[in-house]
Design a protein around this motif. Structure first.
Motif, PDB file in Angstrom:
ATOM      1  N   ARG A   1       0.833  -1.205   0.000  1.00 22.87           N
ATOM      2  CA  ARG A   1       0.000   0.000   0.000  1.00 22.87           C
ATOM      3  C   ARG A   1       0.866   1.252   0.000  1.00 22.87           C
ATOM      4  O   ARG A   1       1.976   1.259   0.528  1.00 22.87           O
ATOM      5  N   GLY A   2       0.328   2.313  -0.543  1.00 24.98           N
ATOM      6  CA  GLY A   2       1.040   3.581  -0.579  1.00 24.98           C
ATOM      7  C   GLY A   2       1.241   4.162   0.804  1.00 24.98           C
ATOM      8  O   GLY A   2       0.362   4.057   1.659  1.00 24.98           O
ATOM      9  N   ILE A   3       2.423   4.766   1.023  1.00 26.73           N
ATOM     10  CA  ILE A   3       2.712   5.394   2.323  1.00 26.73           C
ATOM     11  C   ILE A   3       3.133   6.855   2.174  1.00 26.73           C
ATOM     12  O   ILE A   3       3.121   7.598   3.139  1.00 26.73           O
ATOM     13  N   GLY A   4       3.528   7.260   0.984  1.00 25.68           N
ATOM     14  CA  GLY A   4       4.013   8.615   0.798  1.00 25.68           C
ATOM     15  C   GLY A   4       4.472   8.828  -0.634  1.00 25.68           C
ATOM     16  O   GLY A   4       4.090   8.082  -1.543  1.00 25.68           O
ATOM     17  N   ARG A   5       5.320   9.831  -0.804  1.00 26.17           N
ATOM     18  CA  ARG A   5       5.808  10.178  -2.136  1.00 26.17           C
ATOM     19  C   ARG A   5       7.271  10.581  -2.044  1.00 26.17           C
ATOM     20  O   ARG A   5       7.663  11.267  -1.109  1.00 26.17           O
ATOM     21  N   ILE A   6       8.076  10.154  -3.028  1.00 20.68           N
ATOM     22  CA  ILE A   6       9.477  10.566  -3.102  1.00 20.68           C
ATOM     23  C   ILE A   6       9.643  11.486  -4.300  1.00 20.68           C
ATOM     24  O   ILE A   6       9.135  11.201  -5.392  1.00 20.68           O
ATOM     25  N   GLU A   7      10.333  12.594  -4.071  1.00 18.25           N
ATOM     26  CA  GLU A   7      10.599  13.566  -5.123  1.00 18.25           C
ATOM     27  C   GLU A   7      12.108  13.704  -5.289  1.00 18.25           C
ATOM     28  O   GLU A   7      12.826  13.888  -4.309  1.00 18.25           O
ATOM     29  N   LEU A   8      12.552  13.589  -6.539  1.00 18.24           N
ATOM     30  CA  LEU A   8      13.961  13.746  -6.879  1.00 18.24           C
ATOM     31  C   LEU A   8      14.062  14.972  -7.797  1.00 18.24           C
ATOM     32  O   LEU A   8      14.093  14.843  -9.019  1.00 18.24           O
ATOM     33  N   PRO A   9      14.066  16.178  -7.215  1.00 14.00           N
ATOM     34  CA  PRO A   9      13.968  17.408  -8.011  1.00 14.00           C
ATOM     35  C   PRO A   9      15.048  17.563  -9.089  1.00 14.00           C
ATOM     36  O   PRO A   9      14.738  17.985 -10.203  1.00 14.00           O
ATOM     37  N   THR A  10      16.293  17.220  -8.784  1.00 18.09           N
ATOM     38  CA  THR A  10      17.352  17.402  -9.781  1.00 18.09           C
ATOM     39  C   THR A  10      17.207  16.438 -10.950  1.00 18.09           C
ATOM     40  O   THR A  10      17.749  16.687 -12.024  1.00 18.09           O
ATOM     41  N   LEU A  11      16.459  15.354 -10.749  1.00 18.14           N
ATOM     42  CA  LEU A  11      16.231  14.383 -11.821  1.00 18.14           C
ATOM     43  C   LEU A  11      14.870  14.579 -12.474  1.00 18.14           C
ATOM     44  O   LEU A  11      14.547  13.889 -13.448  1.00 18.14           O
ATOM     45  N   GLY A  12      14.053  15.475 -11.927  1.00 23.04           N
ATOM     46  CA  GLY A  12      12.724  15.709 -12.474  1.00 23.04           C
ATOM     47  C   GLY A  12      11.791  14.525 -12.304  1.00 23.04           C
ATOM     48  O   GLY A  12      10.957  14.255 -13.168  1.00 23.04           O
ATOM     49  N   ARG A  13      11.928  13.817 -11.171  1.00 27.85           N
ATOM     50  CA  ARG A  13      11.126  12.614 -10.946  1.00 27.85           C
ATOM     51  C   ARG A  13      10.386  12.687  -9.616  1.00 27.85           C
ATOM     52  O   ARG A  13      10.888  13.239  -8.646  1.00 27.85           O
ATOM     53  N   SER A  14       9.193  12.077  -9.590  1.00 24.93           N
ATOM     54  CA  SER A  14       8.376  12.017  -8.392  1.00 24.93           C
ATOM     55  C   SER A  14       7.506  10.764  -8.474  1.00 24.93           C
ATOM     56  O   SER A  14       6.882  10.519  -9.511  1.00 24.93           O
ATOM     57  N   TYR A  15       7.487   9.975  -7.403  1.00 21.05           N
ATOM     58  CA  TYR A  15       6.768   8.702  -7.408  1.00 21.05           C
ATOM     59  C   TYR A  15       6.126   8.418  -6.063  1.00 21.05           C
ATOM     60  O   TYR A  15       6.658   8.795  -5.015  1.00 21.05           O
ATOM     61  N   ALA A  16       5.022   7.677  -6.103  1.00 21.48           N
ATOM     62  CA  ALA A  16       4.415   7.159  -4.888  1.00 21.48           C
ATOM     63  C   ALA A  16       5.338   6.094  -4.313  1.00 21.48           C
ATOM     64  O   ALA A  16       5.968   5.336  -5.053  1.00 21.48           O
ATOM     65  N   ILE A  17       5.433   6.042  -2.998  1.00 23.48           N
ATOM     66  CA  ILE A  17       6.208   5.015  -2.293  1.00 23.48           C
ATOM     67  C   ILE A  17       5.226   3.998  -1.734  1.00 23.48           C
ATOM     68  O   ILE A  17       4.224   4.372  -1.120  1.00 23.48           O
ATOM     69  N   VAL A  18       5.518   2.726  -1.940  1.00 20.54           N
ATOM     70  CA  VAL A  18       4.706   1.666  -1.343  1.00 20.54           C
ATOM     71  C   VAL A  18       5.474   1.031  -0.193  1.00 20.54           C
ATOM     72  O   VAL A  18       6.703   1.125  -0.124  1.00 20.54           O
ATOM     73  N   HIS A  19       4.748   0.401   0.702  1.00 15.97           N
ATOM     74  CA  HIS A  19       5.377  -0.292   1.826  1.00 15.97           C
ATOM     75  C   HIS A  19       5.676  -1.720   1.391  1.00 15.97           C
ATOM     76  O   HIS A  19       4.765  -2.493   1.103  1.00 15.97           O
ATOM     77  N   GLY A  20       6.953  -2.041   1.302  1.00  7.02           N
ATOM     78  CA  GLY A  20       7.361  -3.391   0.927  1.00  7.02           C
ATOM     79  C   GLY A  20       8.284  -3.397  -0.272  1.00  7.02           C
ATOM     80  O   GLY A  20       8.256  -2.475  -1.094  1.00  7.02           O
ATOM     81  N   THR A  21       9.089  -4.445  -0.355  1.00  7.11           N
ATOM     82  CA  THR A  21      10.051  -4.571  -1.455  1.00  7.11           C
ATOM     83  C   THR A  21       9.899  -5.901  -2.192  1.00  7.11           C
ATOM     84  O   THR A  21      10.798  -6.311  -2.912  1.00  7.11           O
ATOM     85  N   ARG A  22       8.771  -6.542  -2.021  1.00  9.90           N
ATOM     86  CA  ARG A  22       8.513  -7.762  -2.791  1.00  9.90           C
ATOM     87  C   ARG A  22       8.323  -7.379  -4.252  1.00  9.90           C
ATOM     88  O   ARG A  22       8.028  -6.223  -4.575  1.00  9.90           O
ATOM     89  N   SER A  23       8.426  -8.337  -5.123  1.00 13.06           N
ATOM     90  CA  SER A  23       8.304  -8.084  -6.556  1.00 13.06           C
ATOM     91  C   SER A  23       7.012  -7.346  -6.896  1.00 13.06           C
ATOM     92  O   SER A  23       7.019  -6.366  -7.643  1.00 13.06           O
ATOM     93  N   GLY A  24       5.905  -7.784  -6.351  1.00 12.07           N
ATOM     94  CA  GLY A  24       4.624  -7.139  -6.621  1.00 12.07           C
ATOM     95  C   GLY A  24       4.555  -5.716  -6.095  1.00 12.07           C
ATOM     96  O   GLY A  24       3.911  -4.856  -6.686  1.00 12.07           O
ATOM     97  N   ASP A  25       5.230  -5.467  -4.974  1.00 12.92           N
ATOM     98  CA  ASP A  25       5.258  -4.113  -4.411  1.00 12.92           C
ATOM     99  C   ASP A  25       6.021  -3.173  -5.345  1.00 12.92           C
ATOM    100  O   ASP A  25       5.551  -2.080  -5.666  1.00 12.92           O
ATOM    101  N   LEU A  26       7.202  -3.605  -5.792  1.00 10.40           N
ATOM    102  CA  LEU A  26       8.063  -2.755  -6.621  1.00 10.40           C
ATOM    103  C   LEU A  26       7.492  -2.518  -8.016  1.00 10.40           C
ATOM    104  O   LEU A  26       7.934  -1.603  -8.707  1.00 10.40           O
ATOM    105  N   ARG A  27       6.520  -3.311  -8.417  1.00  8.71           N
ATOM    106  CA  ARG A  27       5.830  -3.034  -9.683  1.00  8.71           C
ATOM    107  C   ARG A  27       5.008  -1.751  -9.578  1.00  8.71           C
ATOM    108  O   ARG A  27       4.740  -1.104 -10.574  1.00  8.71           O
ATOM    109  N   LYS A  28       4.613  -1.406  -8.359  1.00  7.57           N
ATOM    110  CA  LYS A  28       3.781  -0.222  -8.128  1.00  7.57           C
ATOM    111  C   LYS A  28       4.604   1.053  -7.976  1.00  7.57           C
ATOM    112  O   LYS A  28       4.063   2.139  -8.089  1.00  7.57           O
TER     113      LYS A  28
END
Length: 149
Positions: A13-40
Motif C-alpha cells: 500500500r502507498g505510504i508517501g511520495r518521493i521527489e527527486l527534483p534534480t532528476l525531475g522525478r516524483s513517485y508514490a512510495i509503497v510499503h514493501g520490497t517484494r516483486s509485486g510491491d516494486l511493480r507499483k
C-alpha cells in the motif's frame, strides 16, 4: 506520528511520495520490497524506519522496468535534494555519497546514529549483479498541518 504511520502500514500500500527534483522525478512510495510491491513504485524496506523516526529509512526501486523510478539515481550528486512527502510531514534529505555494492551487502541498511535515507537499485542497468546505493542525510522537516495518521 511517523511511528504510528509505520505501525499502520500495510504491505503493497502507498505510504508517501518521493521527489527527486534534480532528476525531475516524483513517485508514490509503497510499503514493501517484494516483486509485486516494486511493480507499483519505489518500495520502503519494512525492516527500516519511516521518515521522521530519526533512524535509517531505506527505499528500493527499479531502474529498467515498471516505470524505472530509479533509472537515473546514478546522476545524483553530493548536496542534491531528495524530498519525502508523508501524510504527517515533508522531509528533505541531502545526498552525501553513492556506493556500488554486492546484493548481499546488507550493512548499507545499518543504523548510523541519526536519520539517513538509503536509496537502492540494481547496477549496472539491465543487470542485477550489483546494487547502487545512495546515502542522504536529513536536512529539514516541515510538519503537515491539519493531518494525522
Amino acid at each position: 506520528l511517523a511511528r504510528r504511520a509505520r505501525q499502520r502500514a500495510r504491505q503493497g500500500r502507498g505510504i508517501g511520495r518521493i521527489e527527486l527534483p534534480t532528476l525531475g522525478r516524483s513517485y508514490a512510495i509503497v510499503h514493501g520490497t517484494r516483486s509485486g510491491d516494486l511493480r507499483k513504485g519505489p518500495g520502503h524496506y519494512p525492516s527500516t524506519r519511516f521518515p521522521g523516526e530519526g533512524r535509517t529509512v531505506a527505499i528500493a526501486g527499479h531502474r529498467t522496468t515498471y516505470g524505472a523510478p530509479f533509472r537515473t539515481i546514478d546522476a545524483l550528486k553530493r548536496g542534491d535534494r531528495i524530498v519525502v512527502a508523508m501524510p504527517y510531514a515533508r522531509l528533505t534529505y541531502r545526498v552525501r555519497r553513492t556506493r556500488i555494492v554486492l546484493p548481499s551487502e546488507v550493512s548499507v541498511l545499518r543504523e548510523v546514529g541519526s536519520e539517513q535515507l538509503v536509496l537502492s537499485a540494481c547496477e549496472p542497468l539491465y543487470s542485477a549483479a550489483k546494487r547502487i546505493v545512495v546515502f542522504a542525510r536529513l536536512d529539514g522537516v516541515a510538519p503537515t498541518s491539519g493531518r494525522s495518521t
